[in-house]
Design a protein around this motif. Structure first.
Motif, PDB file in Angstrom:
ATOM      1  N   UNK A 143     -15.362  -6.597  13.664  1.00 25.14           N
ATOM      2  CA  UNK A 143     -14.699  -5.645  14.236  1.00 25.14           C
ATOM      3  C   UNK A 143     -15.299  -4.266  14.107  1.00 25.14           C
ATOM      4  N   UNK A 144     -15.775  -3.729  12.874  1.00 23.95           N
ATOM      5  CA  UNK A 144     -16.351  -2.505  12.516  1.00 23.95           C
ATOM      6  C   UNK A 144     -17.744  -2.680  13.407  1.00 23.95           C
ATOM      7  N   UNK A 145     -18.321  -3.664  13.425  1.00 23.92           N
ATOM      8  CA  UNK A 145     -19.694  -3.603  14.654  1.00 23.92           C
ATOM      9  C   UNK A 145     -19.283  -3.133  16.073  1.00 23.92           C
ATOM     10  N   UNK A 146     -18.214  -4.145  16.556  1.00 18.31           N
ATOM     11  CA  UNK A 146     -17.875  -3.694  17.892  1.00 18.31           C
ATOM     12  C   UNK A 146     -17.287  -2.342  18.189  1.00 18.31           C
ATOM     13  N   UNK A 147     -16.553  -1.635  17.086  1.00 16.94           N
ATOM     14  CA  UNK A 147     -16.171  -0.421  17.120  1.00 16.94           C
ATOM     15  C   UNK A 147     -17.185   0.722  17.138  1.00 16.94           C
ATOM     16  N   UNK A 200     -10.549   2.329   4.645  1.00 19.43           N
ATOM     17  CA  UNK A 200     -11.829   2.396   5.807  1.00 19.43           C
ATOM     18  C   UNK A 200     -12.458   3.946   5.285  1.00 19.43           C
ATOM     19  N   UNK A 201     -13.707   3.881   5.539  1.00 19.33           N
ATOM     20  CA  UNK A 201     -14.524   4.990   5.790  1.00 19.33           C
ATOM     21  C   UNK A 201     -15.111   5.340   6.705  1.00 19.33           C
ATOM     22  N   UNK A 202     -14.767   6.482   7.568  1.00 12.71           N
ATOM     23  CA  UNK A 202     -15.255   6.874   8.721  1.00 12.71           C
ATOM     24  C   UNK A 202     -16.407   8.018   8.386  1.00 12.71           C
ATOM     25  N   UNK A 203     -17.508   7.936   8.938  1.00  4.99           N
ATOM     26  CA  UNK A 203     -18.773   9.007   8.839  1.00  4.99           C
ATOM     27  C   UNK A 203     -18.847   9.890  10.339  1.00  4.99           C
ATOM     28  N   UNK A 204     -19.301  10.862  10.014  1.00  5.90           N
ATOM     29  CA  UNK A 204     -19.525  11.690  11.163  1.00  5.90           C
ATOM     30  C   UNK A 204     -18.104  12.580  11.966  1.00  5.90           C
ATOM     31  N   UNK A 205     -18.347  13.520  12.693  1.00  9.30           N
ATOM     32  CA  UNK A 205     -17.306  14.054  13.323  1.00  9.30           C
ATOM     33  C   UNK A 205     -16.483  13.143  14.499  1.00  9.30           C
ATOM     34  N   UNK A 218     -16.177   9.840  14.144  1.00  4.86           N
ATOM     35  CA  UNK A 218     -15.568   8.596  13.537  1.00  4.86           C
ATOM     36  C   UNK A 218     -16.197   7.299  13.494  1.00  4.86           C
ATOM     37  N   UNK A 219     -17.569   7.128  13.429  1.00  6.36           N
ATOM     38  CA  UNK A 219     -18.119   5.943  13.270  1.00  6.36           C
ATOM     39  C   UNK A 219     -17.547   5.440  11.890  1.00  6.36           C
ATOM     40  N   UNK A 220     -17.524   3.966  12.026  1.00  5.12           N
ATOM     41  CA  UNK A 220     -17.007   3.359  10.756  1.00  5.12           C
ATOM     42  C   UNK A 220     -18.222   2.905   9.818  1.00  5.12           C
ATOM     43  N   UNK A 221     -18.085   3.329   8.586  1.00  9.37           N
ATOM     44  CA  UNK A 221     -19.361   3.310   7.818  1.00  9.37           C
ATOM     45  C   UNK A 221     -18.788   1.938   7.038  1.00  9.37           C
ATOM     46  N   UNK A 222     -17.731   1.900   6.424  1.00  3.49           N
ATOM     47  CA  UNK A 222     -17.465   0.556   5.530  1.00  3.49           C
ATOM     48  C   UNK A 222     -15.893   0.494   5.657  1.00  3.49           C
ATOM     49  N   UNK A 223     -15.546  -0.873   5.164  1.00  3.17           N
ATOM     50  CA  UNK A 223     -14.105  -1.144   5.039  1.00  3.17           C
ATOM     51  C   UNK A 223     -13.928  -2.041   4.016  1.00  3.17           C
ATOM     52  N   UNK A 260     -23.540  -7.912   7.591  1.00  2.00           N
ATOM     53  CA  UNK A 260     -22.753  -6.983   8.799  1.00  2.00           C
ATOM     54  C   UNK A 260     -22.863  -5.765   8.566  1.00  2.00           C
ATOM     55  N   UNK A 261     -22.673  -5.280   7.007  1.00  2.00           N
ATOM     56  CA  UNK A 261     -22.769  -4.076   6.769  1.00  2.00           C
ATOM     57  C   UNK A 261     -24.218  -3.345   6.962  1.00  2.00           C
ATOM     58  N   UNK A 262     -25.438  -4.120   6.520  1.00  2.00           N
ATOM     59  CA  UNK A 262     -26.756  -4.082   6.764  1.00  2.00           C
ATOM     60  C   UNK A 262     -27.004  -3.533   8.193  1.00  2.00           C
ATOM     61  N   UNK A 263     -26.632  -4.215   9.145  1.00  2.00           N
ATOM     62  CA  UNK A 263     -26.860  -3.937  10.560  1.00  2.00           C
ATOM     63  C   UNK A 263     -25.997  -2.551  11.011  1.00  2.00           C
ATOM     64  N   UNK A 264     -24.699  -2.379  10.385  1.00  2.00           N
ATOM     65  CA  UNK A 264     -23.833  -1.186  10.671  1.00  2.00           C
ATOM     66  C   UNK A 264     -24.741   0.161  10.293  1.00  2.00           C
ATOM     67  N   UNK A 265     -25.096  -0.029   8.919  1.00  2.00           N
ATOM     68  CA  UNK A 265     -26.068   1.059   8.451  1.00  2.00           C
ATOM     69  C   UNK A 265     -27.123   1.459   9.121  1.00  2.00           C
ATOM     70  N   UNK A 266     -28.048   0.400   9.658  1.00  2.00           N
ATOM     71  CA  UNK A 266     -29.242   0.663  10.355  1.00  2.00           C
ATOM     72  C   UNK A 266     -28.856   1.286  11.653  1.00  2.00           C
ATOM     73  N   UNK A 267     -27.764   0.802  12.233  1.00  2.00           N
ATOM     74  CA  UNK A 267     -27.202   1.215  13.766  1.00  2.00           C
ATOM     75  C   UNK A 267     -26.946   2.738  13.359  1.00  2.00           C
ATOM     76  N   UNK A 268     -26.243   2.925  12.283  1.00  2.00           N
ATOM     77  CA  UNK A 268     -25.901   4.515  12.343  1.00  2.00           C
ATOM     78  C   UNK A 268     -27.021   5.255  11.974  1.00  2.00           C
ATOM     79  N   UNK A 269     -28.038   4.989  11.247  1.00  2.00           N
ATOM     80  CA  UNK A 269     -29.313   5.407  10.782  1.00  2.00           C
ATOM     81  C   UNK A 269     -30.218   5.799  12.010  1.00  2.00           C
TER      82      UNK A 269
END
Length: 443
Positions: A370-374, A167-172, A174-179, A109-118
């Protein structure tokens, strides 16, 4: 009534916007990673773990983060098709399989999130004092799960029973980086926090090459944390200093000596602010000195003019690696309150405050999904804003609230048509958000 109500066999969906969620969820690497969670042969009729994850993300995007909600779509051909599901699971299967996922699923789940943000680095950067930064806000917020016997539920610092996730939010925006989901009684800098912070910094580096700026409150004012931030490449930090054991009057004196009459800040009719800066040794590490800036407020009277018997002193101090002025650091930290809105959107807009599982690990998986959906909803909102087609004053906003995206995009009505082995989703052209939605469609 001046009209008739009839049933129709024509598929009509009330959540047309899920098509854009399904498009973003289509990633071969994520599906492969989920397949590796169950080694060895499996039954041919077994629903893939990736499909279960996509189902849960779809439900959360619709504001229904509970397992039984999947039954609402049992006869709906649109929901499984746009999410790319081979088969829609039943509620019991969804619950059992999500709760049975191993801890390693969190890496997928975190790998998908990181690639999405990248893939969207422009969404993670803002200019601060003429330099590009990737801000990371870290904060704890309690989740009220009172009246339940779920694993890990205990009394939080807000004096109700629940969880205390970080929670860790990244960028102005508020994308969620991790929880990390934690028991309610866990201190914000409790056991395992340092390792989690290391994980956050690694994921931030993978998501963006821009210099990071980590911001957190006094709960993480620990020497080990500060050393970690200071030793991490391409990373600056602003950490509020814990003033519990300090002599506030002494800090006020130092600030007065450094602040001229012209630079003194008028708070209101009864209070003035003074700014100071200097270097202090880290507790337990006298050889390590870090810059500290602070604002000292001396209040002689209440805001309505009532004189106080003794002055009230308030000190707001920050450890920092930045060379900004104390005034600039103070103004920047005050904007951190925006992260409270990110918590609110997660807990209220997505209805994720009362997590659905009785097991801590199961709820961690739901929170990860939920982080992915968010993030998917946040991304769709920012992309629509960037198109300039969002109706009304919202087009002037810097960020669309998740509820706005859900109400105007996800809940958009559409007609689901199959013809000549092709599928088509038709949206009413008179809908105010129709053009903004079309801007999201792939070329």
């Amino acid at each position: 009534m001046n009209f008739d109500i009839e049933l129709t066999s024509t598929p009509i969906t009330s959540h047309a916007g899920l098509a854009f969620i399904g498009e973003q969820l289509t990633e071969a690497k994520f599906e492969h990673h989920m397949q590796t969670l169950v080694p060895g042969p499996t039954r041919s009729d077994r629903i893939p773990d990736a499909d279960l994850a996509k189902t849960m993300v779809g439900l959360i995007c619709c504001g229904k983060p509970y397992f039984d909600a999947v039954g609402d779509y049992a006869g709906d051909p649109y929901f499984p098709h746009v999410l790319g599901l081979s088969r829609l699971p039943s509620a019991p299967i969804l619950r059992q399989r999500i709760e049975a996922l191993p801890e390693e699923a969190g890496k997928a789940f975190r790998g998908f999130t990181t690639r999405l943000l990248a893939r969207h680095p422009q969404q993670l950067t803002e200019e601060l004092h003429g330099e590009p930064y990737c801000p990371i806000h870290i904060d704890v917020t309690p989740m009220d799960n009172s009246g339940s016997a779920k694993e890990g539920v205990s009394c939080t610092y807000k004096k109700f029973d629940g969880y205390a996730p970080i929670f860790a939010y990244i960028g102005p925006h508020g994308f969620m980086l991790d929880n990390q989901l934690r028991a309610g009684k866990t201190h914000c800098n409790g056991e395992g926090t340092l390792e989690w912070l290391k994980q956050v910094l690694k994921r931030a580096e993978a998501a963006s090459s821009t210099r990071r700026l980590l911001v957190t409150d006094a709960g993480h004012d620990a020497a080990d944390n500060l050393l970690l931030f200071g030793q991490t490449a391409d990373t600056d930090f602003v950490v509020k200093r814990n003033m519990r054991r300090d002599d506030l009057a002494e800090w006020l004196k130092k600030a007065k000596r450094q602040t001229s009459d012209q630079a003194r800040e008028h708070i209101d009719c009864g209070a003035c602010g003074y700014y100071g800066q200097g270097e202090l040794p880290l507790p337990g590490h006298p050889e390590q000195r870090l810059r500290v800036v602070w604002r000292a407020i001396e209040r002689q009277a209440s805001p309505d003019g009532q004189l106080l018997v003794e002055p009230e002193i308030t000190i707001e101090a920050y450890w920092t690696s930045l060379d900004w002025s104390p005034q600039a650091i103070q103004r920047f930290y005050e904007k951190r309150g925006t992260s409270e809105q990110f918590h609110s959107e997660l807990k209220t807009d997505l209805d994720l405050e009362r997590l659905p599982s009785g097991k801590l690990q199961g709820n961690q998986h739901v929170l990860d999904l939920g982080m992915i959906a968010y993030n998917l909803l946040r991304l769709l909102g920012q992309q629509m804003l960037g198109s300039g087609l969002v109706p009304g004053r919202k087009s002037q906003s810097k960020r669309l609230r998740l509820r706005t995206v859900m109400q105007n995009l996800i809940y958009m009505a559409g007609r689901w048509i199959s013809h000549a082995r092709q599928w088509c989703l038709r949206i009413f052209e008179g809908h105010g958000w129709a053009q903004a939605a079309l801007s999201l469609a792939p070329d």
